[in-house]
Every structure is written in structure tokens, then in C-alpha cells.
Design an enzyme around this catalytic site. Structure first.
Site, mmCIF file in Angstrom:
data_model
loop_
_atom_site.group_PDB
_atom_site.id
_atom_site.type_symbol
_atom_site.label_atom_id
_atom_site.label_comp_id
_atom_site.label_asym_id
_atom_site.label_seq_id
_atom_site.Cartn_x
_atom_site.Cartn_y
_atom_site.Cartn_z
ATOM 1 N N LYS A 41 0.828 -1.200 0.000
ATOM 2 C CA LYS A 41 0.000 0.000 0.000
ATOM 3 C C LYS A 41 0.869 1.259 0.000
ATOM 4 O O LYS A 41 0.637 2.186 -0.796
ATOM 5 C CB LYS A 41 -0.884 -0.023 1.250
ATOM 6 C CG LYS A 41 -2.227 0.586 1.067
ATOM 7 C CD LYS A 41 -3.047 0.440 2.348
ATOM 8 C CE LYS A 41 -3.810 -0.878 2.396
ATOM 9 N NZ LYS A 41 -4.406 -1.133 3.729
ATOM 10 N N ARG A 111 -3.543 2.880 8.417
ATOM 11 C CA ARG A 111 -3.774 1.690 7.595
ATOM 12 C C ARG A 111 -2.594 0.741 7.663
ATOM 13 O O ARG A 111 -1.448 1.154 7.490
ATOM 14 C CB ARG A 111 -3.984 2.113 6.136
ATOM 15 C CG ARG A 111 -4.882 3.327 5.978
ATOM 16 C CD ARG A 111 -4.782 3.948 4.597
ATOM 17 N NE ARG A 111 -5.321 3.110 3.536
ATOM 18 C CZ ARG A 111 -5.245 3.411 2.251
ATOM 19 N NH1 ARG A 111 -4.616 4.525 1.863
ATOM 20 N NH2 ARG A 111 -5.752 2.613 1.346
ATOM 21 N N GLY A 120 -6.355 -10.766 7.896
ATOM 22 C CA GLY A 120 -5.889 -10.957 9.266
ATOM 23 C C GLY A 120 -5.173 -9.737 9.777
ATOM 24 O O GLY A 120 -4.994 -9.557 10.973
ATOM 25 N N MET A 122 -4.701 -5.659 10.527
ATOM 26 C CA MET A 122 -5.623 -4.733 11.160
ATOM 27 C C MET A 122 -6.458 -3.977 10.122
ATOM 28 O O MET A 122 -5.942 -3.517 9.120
ATOM 29 C CB MET A 122 -4.865 -3.731 12.013
ATOM 30 C CG MET A 122 -5.780 -3.021 12.987
ATOM 31 S SD MET A 122 -5.012 -1.600 13.746
ATOM 32 C CE MET A 122 -5.283 -0.362 12.492
ATOM 33 N N ARG A 355 -2.998 -1.720 -6.719
ATOM 34 C CA ARG A 355 -2.219 -2.964 -6.619
ATOM 35 C C ARG A 355 -2.588 -3.855 -7.796
ATOM 36 O O ARG A 355 -3.642 -3.672 -8.415
ATOM 37 C CB ARG A 355 -2.505 -3.673 -5.300
ATOM 38 C CG ARG A 355 -3.944 -4.091 -5.167
ATOM 39 C CD ARG A 355 -4.230 -4.742 -3.833
ATOM 40 N NE ARG A 355 -5.644 -4.574 -3.521
ATOM 41 C CZ ARG A 355 -6.184 -4.821 -2.340
ATOM 42 N NH1 ARG A 355 -5.445 -5.239 -1.359
ATOM 43 N NH2 ARG A 355 -7.476 -4.662 -2.145
ATOM 44 N N HIS A 473 -6.502 -33.059 5.664
ATOM 45 C CA HIS A 473 -6.595 -34.362 5.001
ATOM 46 C C HIS A 473 -7.483 -34.280 3.763
ATOM 47 O O HIS A 473 -7.098 -34.699 2.674
ATOM 48 C CB HIS A 473 -7.152 -35.391 5.984
ATOM 49 C CG HIS A 473 -7.340 -36.760 5.400
ATOM 50 N ND1 HIS A 473 -8.521 -37.156 4.810
ATOM 51 C CD2 HIS A 473 -6.484 -37.794 5.275
ATOM 52 C CE1 HIS A 473 -8.387 -38.399 4.377
ATOM 53 N NE2 HIS A 473 -7.155 -38.812 4.642
ATOM 54 N N ARG A 583 2.173 -48.122 -21.107
ATOM 55 C CA ARG A 583 2.277 -49.282 -20.209
ATOM 56 C C ARG A 583 1.515 -50.432 -20.845
ATOM 57 O O ARG A 583 0.284 -50.410 -20.881
ATOM 58 C CB ARG A 583 1.666 -48.981 -18.854
ATOM 59 C CG ARG A 583 2.158 -47.717 -18.183
ATOM 60 C CD ARG A 583 1.326 -47.544 -16.922
ATOM 61 N NE ARG A 583 1.540 -46.275 -16.263
ATOM 62 C CZ ARG A 583 0.921 -45.152 -16.610
ATOM 63 N NH1 ARG A 583 0.077 -45.130 -17.634
ATOM 64 N NH2 ARG A 583 1.144 -44.049 -15.935
ATOM 65 N N ARG A 661 6.901 -49.502 -22.781
ATOM 66 C CA ARG A 661 7.561 -50.217 -21.684
ATOM 67 C C ARG A 661 7.083 -51.665 -21.675
ATOM 68 O O ARG A 661 5.878 -51.940 -21.689
ATOM 69 C CB ARG A 661 7.213 -49.568 -20.350
ATOM 70 C CG ARG A 661 7.830 -50.312 -19.185
ATOM 71 C CD ARG A 661 7.487 -49.655 -17.863
ATOM 72 N NE ARG A 661 6.095 -49.867 -17.500
ATOM 73 C CZ ARG A 661 5.540 -49.345 -16.413
ATOM 74 N NH1 ARG A 661 6.246 -48.573 -15.617
ATOM 75 N NH2 ARG A 661 4.278 -49.582 -16.127
ATOM 76 N N GLU A 794 14.918 -46.283 -12.292
ATOM 77 C CA GLU A 794 13.938 -46.172 -11.193
ATOM 78 C C GLU A 794 14.366 -46.954 -9.959
ATOM 79 O O GLU A 794 13.659 -46.986 -8.955
ATOM 80 C CB GLU A 794 12.561 -46.638 -11.657
ATOM 81 C CG GLU A 794 12.573 -48.005 -12.323
ATOM 82 C CD GLU A 794 11.221 -48.416 -12.883
ATOM 83 O OE1 GLU A 794 10.200 -47.907 -12.413
ATOM 84 O OE2 GLU A 794 11.194 -49.257 -13.796
ATOM 85 N N SER A 813 14.634 -43.145 -19.078
ATOM 86 C CA SER A 813 13.448 -42.414 -18.644
ATOM 87 C C SER A 813 13.334 -42.633 -17.140
ATOM 88 O O SER A 813 13.327 -43.775 -16.675
ATOM 89 C CB SER A 813 12.209 -42.933 -19.363
ATOM 90 O OG SER A 813 11.074 -42.263 -18.873
ATOM 91 N N GLY A 815 11.746 -43.224 -13.884
ATOM 92 C CA GLY A 815 10.485 -43.654 -13.291
ATOM 93 C C GLY A 815 10.501 -43.177 -11.853
ATOM 94 O O GLY A 815 10.907 -43.883 -10.948
ATOM 95 N N ASN A 817 8.225 -42.536 -9.699
ATOM 96 C CA ASN A 817 7.355 -43.098 -8.654
ATOM 97 C C ASN A 817 8.129 -44.176 -7.900
ATOM 98 O O ASN A 817 8.227 -44.145 -6.680
ATOM 99 C CB ASN A 817 6.086 -43.690 -9.262
ATOM 100 C CG ASN A 817 5.272 -42.655 -10.013
ATOM 101 O OD1 ASN A 817 5.469 -41.456 -9.818
ATOM 102 N ND2 ASN A 817 4.384 -43.109 -10.865
ATOM 103 N N CYS A 880 9.090 -40.058 -16.729
ATOM 104 C CA CYS A 880 7.728 -40.517 -16.995
ATOM 105 C C CYS A 880 6.959 -40.796 -15.717
ATOM 106 O O CYS A 880 5.831 -41.259 -15.749
ATOM 107 C CB CYS A 880 7.730 -41.745 -17.899
ATOM 108 S SG CYS A 880 8.550 -43.163 -17.164
ATOM 109 N N TYR A 900 12.914 -34.187 -21.991
ATOM 110 C CA TYR A 900 11.461 -34.031 -22.016
ATOM 111 C C TYR A 900 10.848 -34.481 -20.695
ATOM 112 O O TYR A 900 11.496 -35.187 -19.915
ATOM 113 C CB TYR A 900 10.848 -34.848 -23.167
ATOM 114 C CG TYR A 900 11.002 -36.329 -23.020
ATOM 115 C CD1 TYR A 900 10.063 -37.080 -22.306
ATOM 116 C CD2 TYR A 900 12.091 -36.995 -23.578
ATOM 117 C CE1 TYR A 900 10.218 -38.450 -22.151
ATOM 118 C CE2 TYR A 900 12.256 -38.365 -23.429
ATOM 119 C CZ TYR A 900 11.312 -39.088 -22.709
ATOM 120 O OH TYR A 900 11.464 -40.437 -22.548
#
Ligand code: ADP
Ligand code: MG
Ligand code: MG
Length: 928
Positions: A41, A111, A120, A122, A355, A473, A583, A661, A794, A813, A815, A817, A880, A900
Site C-alpha cells: 500500500k 492503515r 488478518g 488490522m 495494486r 486431510h 504401459r 515399456r 527407477e 526415462s 520412473g 514413482n 515418466c 522431455y
């Protein structure tokens, strides 16, 4: 376009540091660059003043003063008050008024203003400096008694509530009672006498509630207000917000002391808020509201229905024209859409705040595209101004805006996971599953959710909770599984026993089975079944335009994970440049195929052993011959089906690379569940005997049972144990290629081996595969089929020995996960449904590592990239894992220099934008 920067003028100060920056008379000591010190401000007011816009004079006390105030145990730093007094004198000189001077009183607003606008903090106190004496001066000068008393009652009300912490309701009730007593519809209908009585009453409330008199001394008022602003920085609401938004606690807030201008001086006065473009649609038109004869936040508070800003054109044409010109000027100056606050005092316009405007996803995209066309910003800037989440939102269904207008809102909450969901309300997870099971669409309504509710969340269209924030959650899980979610609707009263809920504010209620519509993008719940608008990429030319600019900027390719021709085509329409993960086993699960696969698996081990025996020259038993025959017949069927699938995919991705794969999951995933089969056989035995087939199936399932299947017989290990899987898949891929090519297509195949941890696993698989490839080639009359052979990285050991592995792999590649599972030693399925949530909630882990690439996992990738490229400089490397569609992870992939990213089709547009942003960020970092 250059921005106006004035070097902050030196200012004498008594305090150890310079804490004050003033503005007025067309000059300012601060500027837009100083948001850290002055807050948004204060920096905006300084910048507007320098730009020659009409602002009321004032000064900012810096964020540093706030931090020092707390460091000194909530005491103003020595000398600061003297400097404040000096600054007040300056404002007095600039305005020709005197603070506390009954003859010509200066009134100010106090202000808060942090670097980021923050709920939150003032609330602003207006009209500070009023007491019985200055009030008389104000009345004399304006010759408007009603105005004077209105200003005074507002001041006591605001100061009492905000600074002295008297409950705001106390004042509201008194105000309402007065209106009632005087037959007044609006505040503006109260006359001077009524307002004077109200002032007496308000003062009484303050005294009764706090035990002290309302402070009359303007300097005491100022001192208390400044401290109240500082204190609000560590108020609970502000702290919670910062925690949630990851804003540092040590930024502090600035305090702005601003000369009052009055929008409540009559019908030639007013106050309003406006955007330089429509923040919902992005349309280039002034958008906002204003009220005549009103002050401060009357517009926002909705005490009277405020007319649209366009009405001002009729009411005050000159002011409107000036405001329009100023809006345009500020937009050009800041090179972005502005959110403006202004006040008109007797026909004179004052700017009080500017702003960058918050905007919807649709507006963000349209504004960015328009501003490039207007020559205001570059394409690169347009790219950086759109959040990846915006793209995501634009591809989710929304509610029909027309229907929303007339809809009955039940409650507001936090927009925890975007999208529109319609269903019938249910209040527990089991009911959700039961209803969904019979084809009902349901919305799960819970006070809060826990892992026990997951099954209900998974089948619900959307989820709403009364408690919990953006990392609760419900919110975390909903985002993870892509369901719209509204969290923390504190006003929703949920009665589990009565299976109903009602909102404390709107009074609206609903029961189990009632239709409700949930908007996860805005955080609202509506009564009834609202029509949705599906978000089609094809219908969003501006988004496509921006993404095509992103394509021109990004270094990395964006590929997709797709297993079926329809998915591939969908992804391609979203801009995918290849398939990074096809896959093959997903093709095994559909319809009749599962039966064929099961048939093969049941005899796979026996047949494989028999084949080995035969190869060694030993004669086979009849049952061994039978096993081979059964197995080969099933595999032959599969081969035909798979070849068809691959042909479809090659056609859909004609001319683009397709990484296929080979089979990856443990075989028992294709068999019935062990417990189920055991129960089936046991039951049958008890009632007259189970079939041989069922018993055999049970025996096979048992024999294949593993303690830790994710670490067991899967990936390349499977192909080594049962080579026929590799063989038929190789044949299916290459024959599909030959067929597609023969019909004029251009298939580009890359065969990928999963889960390699030791180079020898890859070598062995490669030998097997190459022999089969040669067989295919000679069977096809000596054609040469072009394919590349590579591997997933992986397994941590694979990453660490990437130099050895790269000798036999033309591409890698990641993997991620599996790489994340194995690096952390977590089983993903168990972790995400269980302890991981607590880990994230309690900050043991900063984020879910399955969503955003962990730095240690990225560290392993870095080793693999370096080692792999040392062996093979032209090694092609991609990712991937699901991280390939996560913007934060995409940034890490850019830093690793991957070629990539590959992600699920619907994330392709997000990835195109994020990859371009990553390229720009990297470039900016290099330039530093
Ligand atoms: P917020 O952070 O909530 O936007 P502001 O400090 O901008 O709070 O104040 C809210 C409103 O109060 C402003 O939009 C404006 O209408 C009014 N206001 C603040 N300061 C002044 C002033 N000096 N003169 C007149 N009105 C003011
Ligand atoms: Mg406010
Ligand atoms: Mg404001």
C-alpha cells in the site's frame, strides 16, 4: 516502458534508523520498488504520487519499525515517536491543517500494509484525530453538521472495535436500534441529532466494555493505532494465513498514516473500488462499484447496494473520465491490471490504493494474451504471469455462470481443490460407497476427514468439510485424486446423527439425499443440481495462443503417458509431442484379455521350465507338452491383440516417438485376490467340493504370493524369468511398426525395459530382444525395422551405475514413482494412505514426495544424468513418473537438463506452460 523512480530523499531522524517515508505535493520519498520496506500500500501511494496522481499526503512507517518494535518487547524503537511527530508536522504543512487543531483539524486514516496483501491484518481506522473540539471545527468548516457527527460516530465505532477491541456487534446493534427508532432505512437516513445521540451511546459502550474513557487526545489515538497495527502482525489470523501461504514471519507490516478525504460529504462525494479490467473475464472495461455519500469500506461491506462503476459516468461524468484516464495510466505504468480504491470529496477524485489485481484463471489468460497484443508486455512476461494452476482450472468443468447467479448458496469455504461437482449429499464414507455402488452421484459432507474416509472420498464427485485448511486431510487427498473439494466451511453445522446440515449464516439447510452443487474453484456449496459447463481445450483460443508461445520458449519436450489410442489422440490434441510411457500391461486388463492373461500365467512357470528342458534336448512328459501348448496358445492370442493396440497407438502418434515399456507389474496382479480365492474354495469344499480349476488357481496364486511384491518378481526380472513375455511383446511392437509403415505411416518406436538395477539385467534382456527382432525382420523378408532400445532409471542402484547401463541403452526415462519409493524406502500405497499425510501435516516432510520431486531423489537423477552422458553424450533422457506433470518438479527437471517430461494427457497443457516458465527461470538465474 520505464517506471518512475525517485531516489529516496534523505530524511533527518531521531531514531537509530530511518523509519519514515513521506509523500505529498507530487513528490515521494519511497517508490514502487520499496515494497519490502513500505508494504504494498505504502509503495503504491508513493508511486502514484510521483506519477502525478491525486493522493492525500501522508507517510509510511516501515516494516523494519514493526520488526524492531517486536524485538524491543513491543515498544516503539527509541526516537520513532519523535520522528512520527515530525512527519505529522509535515502533513500539517502540506494540508494547511493542524492535528488536534479545533480551528482547522487534520484527520488521518491509519492503515496496515504488508508486502503481500494479507487477511488478518488490522482493519483501517478512519477519521482519527476527532474529539468534541475538532469535531466542532470540522462542522464549522464544512458547514455540515450531519457529516461531522457521522464522521465522529464512525471513528468511535472503528477505533473502539479495531484498536480497543470492543465487540463490533455492540456498535452494530446500537446503530440498528437507532435506525429503527428513527424509522431510517439506511445509515444515510439518520440526521445529525440521531448521530450525536449515537456518539454518546458508543462512548458509553467503550467505557462499559473496557473500563476506560474513549481517548480524546489525537496523539494518544495515533500512538494506540500504530501499535495496534503492529500487534495485528502477530495476531492469530495473520499468523495462520502466513503459515498457510508460506509467508515469512519476519517481513513485518508497515503503517500508513494518510490525510483523510471524505466521501461522505454529500451527493457530490463518494467512495469506490474498481479494476482496470474485468477480473472475472479479463474484458478490457472498468469493473467495480461505488457509492455516493459514503466512506471507507461501505461499498465492500454492502450496507447499501452499490451501483456499478458505469453509473458514475452518468452521476459525475468529469470525475469518471478522470478516473478512467488514471486507471489507464496506472495500468500502463505497472504494466498490469490494477485494483484501485478511490474517494471523491466534493467532486474531487483522490486515489487511495493501487495494486495488481487478483483474477480468475480465465481472466489471467485473456489479460496476458491481450496485453501482448497491445504491446504492453512480451510473450515471455505473459508466460510468467499465468499460474500453472490457472491452466489446470481452465481444463476442469465449471458451473454455468448464469445458473450460479440465481443459485441458492448454502455456505462458503476454502477453495481447496478446483472443479465443479454435483451430487446428492451423504454424511459418511460407507454411505457414499453404497450409494455410488448403485449408480448415484454423491457429495461427501464431513466435519473433517481422516484416512478412514478415503473409500468414500474416492467414489464421491466432490468433498466438503467444515473444518481444516488447505493442507487438511480432505484438501490434500482431494487434490491428489483430482476431486473438487471445499474445505473449512466453518459456518456449516453438520449433524451426523440427524443426517443433515445447515449454515449458520445463510440459514440454508439440506439433508441426506438432497442434491447439492459444489464449486471447488471458488469454495462454495449450492443447493440443487446446477448445470455445468465442460471445459474444452478446443474452445479456448487464448489459452492455446499462450501455450503456443510457451512452446516457442521451452527447451524441454512435453510428452504424455498414454496406453490407448484414444488417450494418445487426446494428449496429442493437448499438444503432446510423443508418448513417454505406454504401459503395455494396462492392455492386459480389459475384457476378455484378462482371461487370456490368466490362462497364460497359470501355466507360465511350468511351460517355461518345460521349454528349457526341451531346449536342453530332454524329452517332455505329456503334461509338460500340454503346458507349453496352453501357454503358447494364450500368448499367441495376446500377441495379436497387442499388435493391434500398438498399431492404433502408432497411428495416433504418427511421426512422433512412442516409448513402450515391456511388462512391469508382478503377475499376481492379474490373478484373483488370494483371500477371495481361499474363501471361495473353502466354502465350496464345505458344500460339496470345489472345482479342480478353482483349486489349481488357488495353488498358483499361493505359489506366486510374495511378501513384498513391489520389490519382488516384476519389471525386467519377470522377463528374465519368463522370456516369452519379452518375446511376444517385441514381436507385437515390431510387427505393428511394419504394418503401419506399409500403410504409409511413420511409426517411431522406443522399447523400454523397466526396473533395471544392474547392467547385466539390461544386457540379458537386450540379447533376448535383439534375437527376436532379427527373427521378425527375416520373417518379414529381410526388412530392417527401426527401433531404439532403452531403459527406465527407477532403482537407486540403476541411477548410481548409469554409466554402465548407458552402454546398452540409447535412452533413459526416470520412473520417479518407484525411484521415490525406493529412495525413501516407503511403499507408496501404504504411505500415501497412511503416515505420509501426518508427515506432511506436521512438517516432518515439506511436501508429499510422490507429488513433488524430492531433492534427494533429484540428486540421484543428477548422478544418473551425469554418468549416463559420460558414457553416451547423445543419451536421450526424460521423466515418466507422475512428477512429469507437476510444475515444481518440472522446474527441477529443467535444472537437470532433461530432454522431455512425460505426464498424463490432461496435464500436458500445464506442463507446456510450466516447462516454458522453467526455461525462463533458468535463463534468469544464469544471467544473475
Ligand atoms: P484494506 O487493506 O482493507 O484495503 P485500506 O487501508 O485500503 O484497507 O482502507 C480501506 C478503505 O478505507 C479504503 O478503500 C478507503 O475507502 C478508506 N480509506 C482509507 N484511508 C482513507 C483516507 N485517508 N481517506 C479516505 N478514505 C480512506
Ligand atoms: Mg479491509
Ligand atoms: Mg484497501
Amino acid at each position: 516502458m520505464t517506471s518512475t523512480i525517485s531516489a529516496p530523499a534523505d530524511r533527518a531522524h531521531k531514531a537509530a534508523k530511518r523509519y519514515i517515508y513521506a509523500w505529498g505535493d507530487g513528490a515521494a520519498e519511497g517508490n514502487a520498488q520499496m515494497r519490502d520496506m513500505l508494504g504494498g500500500k505504502g509503495a503504491g501511494l508513493a508511486e502514484m504520487t510521483i506519477a502525478g496522481l491525486p493522493t492525500p499526503p501522508g507517510f509510511t512507517i516501515t516494516t523494519e519499525a514493526c520488526n524492531d518494535y517486536f524485538a524491543a518487547g513491543e515498544r516503539l524503537p527509541d526516537g520513532l515517536w519523535d520522528d512520527v511527530l515530525e512527519a505529522v508536522k509535515e502533513v500539517e504543512r502540506r494540508t494547511g491543517k493542524g492535528f488536534g487543531d479545533p480551528a482547522n483539524p487534520l484527520l488521518v486514516s491509519v492503515r496496515s500494509g504488508a508486502k503481500f496483501s494479507m487477511p488478518g491484518m488490522m482493519d483501517t481506522v478512519l477519521n482519527l484525530g476527532l474529539n468534541e473540539q475538532t469535531l466542532q471545527g470540522l462542522i464549522r468548516l464544512t458547514n455540515n453538521e450531519r457529516f461531522g457527527w457521522d464522521a465522529y460516530r464512525r471513528f468511535i465505532q472503528m477505533f473502539g472495535r479495531i484498536v480497543m477491541e470492543v465487540s463490533g456487534d455492540r456498535f452494530e446493534h446500537a446503530l440498528d436500534a437507532s435506525k429503527q427508532a428513527h424509522g431510517a432505512q439506511q445509515d444515510t437516513d439518520l440526521d445529525a441529532a440521531a448521530l450525536r445521540d449515537l456518539v454518546t451511546e458508543f462512548k458509553g459502550i467503550v467505557k462499559a466494555d473496557t473500563g476506560r474513557d474513549f481517548p480524546d487526545d489525537p496523539y494518544e489515538q495515533l500512538d494506540l493505532a500504530i501499535k495496534a497495527v503492529f500487534a495485528s502482525w502477530f495476531g492469530k489470523r495473520a499468523r495462520d494465513y502466513r503459515k498457510n501461504q508460506h509467508i515469512a514471519d519476519d517481513l513485518g507490516t508497515a503503517v500508513n498514516v494518510v490525510t483523510m478525504v471524505f466521501g461522505n460529504m454529500g451527493d457530490d462525494s463518494g467512495t469506490g473500488v474498481a479494476f482496470t479490467r474485468d477480473p472475472n473475464t479479463g474484458e478490457k472495461t472498468l469493473y467495480g462499484e461505488y457509492l455516493t455519500n459514503a466512506q471507507g469500506e461501505d461499498v465492500v461491506a454492502g450496507i447499501r447496494t452499490a451501483p456499478k462503476i458505469a453509473q458514475m459516468q452518468t452521476d459525475m461524468p468529469e470525475v469518471y473520465a478522470e478516473f478512467q484516464r488514471i486507471g489507464q495510466q496506472l495500468e500502463t505504468h505497472y504494466r498490469d491490471v490494477q485494483d484501485l480504491e478511490f474517494t471523491i470529496e466534493r467532486g474531487r477524485l483522490y486515489m487511495l490504493q493501487t495494486r495488481s489485481a487478483k483474477r480468475t484463471a480465465a481472466a489471467a489468460v485473456r489479460i496476458a494474451a491481450d496485453m501482448v497484443d497491445e504491446g504492453v508486455i512480451t510473450k515471455e512476461e505473459a508466460i510468467t504471469r499465468i499460474e500453472p494452476a490457472h491452466v489446470d482450472q481452465l481444463l476442469r468443468d465449471t458451473f454455468d455462470p448464469g445458473a450460479l447467479k440465481s443459485a441458492t448458496k448454502i455456505v462458503n469455504g476454502l477453495n481447496a481443490s478446483p472443479g465443479a461437482a454435483v451430487g446428492r449429499a451423504v454424511f459418511d464414507a460407507d454411505t457414499a460407497v453404497e450409494w455410488a455402488g448403485r449408480g448415484e452421484k454423491v457429495i461427501l459432507v464431513r466435519i473433517e476427514t481422516s484416512p478412514d474416509d478415503f473409500h468414500g472420498m474416492a467414489v464421491a464427485q466432490g468433498i466438503i468439510t467444515a473444518r481444516g485448511g488447505a493442507t487438511s486431510h480432505a484438501a490434500v487427498v482431494a487434490r491428489q485424486i483430482g476431486k473438487p473439494c471445499v474445505a473449512g466451511s466453518a459456518d456449516l453445522n453438520i449433524d451426523y446423527a440427524g443426517k443433515q446440515a445447515h449454515c449458520n449464516v445463510t440459514g440454508t439447510q439440506f439433508q441426506e439425499g438432497d442434491w447439492v452443487s459444489l464449486d471447488g474453484s471458488t469454495g462454495a456449496l449450492y443447493l440443487g443440481k446446477l448445470p455445468t459447463v465442460s471445459a474444452r481445450f478446443e474452445d479456448q483460443p487464448e489459452l492455446q495462443k499462450i501455450l503456443s508461445w510457451a512452446d516457442g520458449i521451452r527447451r524441454m519436450g512435453v510428452w504424455t503417458n498414454a496406453d490407448k489410442p484414444e488417450e494418445a489422440a487426446q494428449a496429442r490434441s493437448y499438444g503432446a509431442q510423443g508418448i513417454g510411457l505406454c504401459r503395455t500391461e494396462h492392455m492386459f486388463r480389459e475384457g476378455e484379455r484378462l482371461q487370456i492373461v490368466r490362462g497364460a500365467i497359470l501355466v507360465a512357470n511350468q511351460a517355461t521350465r518345460a521349454k528349457a528342458k526341451r531346449a536342453a534336448g530332454t524329452a517332455l512328459e505329456t503334461d509338460e507338452q500340454e503346458a507349453i501348448a496352453t501357454f503358447d496358445a494364450a500368448m499367441a492370442k495376446l500377441e495379436v491383440l497387442q499388435q493391434g493396440d500398438f498399431e492404433g497407438i502408432f497411428r495416433a502418434m504418427d511421426g512422433l516417438p512412442v516409448v513402450i515399456r515391456l511388462i512391469d507389474p508382478p503377475l499376481h496382479e492379474f490373478l484373483p485376490n488370494l483371500e477371495d480365492q481361499l474363501v471361495k474354495v473353502t466354502r465350496a469344499e464345505a458344500t460339496g467340493g470345489a472345482s479342480e480349476e478353482d483349486k489349481e488357481l488357488l495353488a498358483t496364486i499361493k505359489s506366486m504370493h510374495e511378501q513384498n511384491p513391489m520389490l519382488g518378481l516384476r519389471g525386467c526380472r519377470l522377463g528374465i524369468m519368463i522370456p516369452d513375455f519379452v518375446k511376444i511383446q517385441t514381436r507385437a511392437i515390431l510387427n505393428a511398426q511394419i504394418a503401419v509403415k506399409a500403410s504409409g505411416g511413420n511409426p517411431i518406436a522406443k522399447i523400454m525395459i523397466p526396473l533395471v538395477g544392474h547392467t547385466n539385467e539390461l544386457k540379458r534382456t537386450k540379447e533376448l530382444l535383439e534375437a527376436e527382432a532379427q527373427a521378425v525382420e527375416s520373417a518379414a523378408g529381410g526388412v530392417e525395422v527401426d527401433y531404439k532400445f532403452g531403459t527406465m532409471i527407477e532403482v537407486p542402484r540403476g541411477a548410481l551405475t548409469a554409466d554402465e547401463i548407458a552402454r546398452d541403452a540409447a535412452f533413459f526415462s526416470f520412473g520417479t514413482n518407484d525411484l521415490t519409493q525406493m529412495t525413501f524406502g516407503y511403499s507408496r500405497d501404504d504411505a500415501e494412505g497412511g503416515f505420509l499425510l501426518k508427515y506432511v501435516e506436521e512438517g516432518i516432510l515439506p511436501v508429499n514426495p510422490f507429488q513433488t520431486l524430492d531433492d534427494a531423489v533429484a540428486g540421484l537423477m543428477k548422478v544418473a544424468v551425469e554418468k549416463g552422458k559420460a558414457t553416451r553424450p547423445d543419451l536421450e533422457i526424460g521423466i515418466c513418473g507422475e512428477h512429469g506433470g507437476d510444475p515444481a518438479s518440472i522446474f527441477k527437471c529443467e535444472a537437470l537438463g532433461l530432454d522431455y517430461v512425460s505426464c498424463s494427457p490432461f496435464r500436458v497443457p500445464v506442463a507446456r506452460l510450466a516447462a516454458a516458465q522453467a526455461t525462463l527461470t533458468q535463463a534468469a538465474e544464469r544471467d544473475k
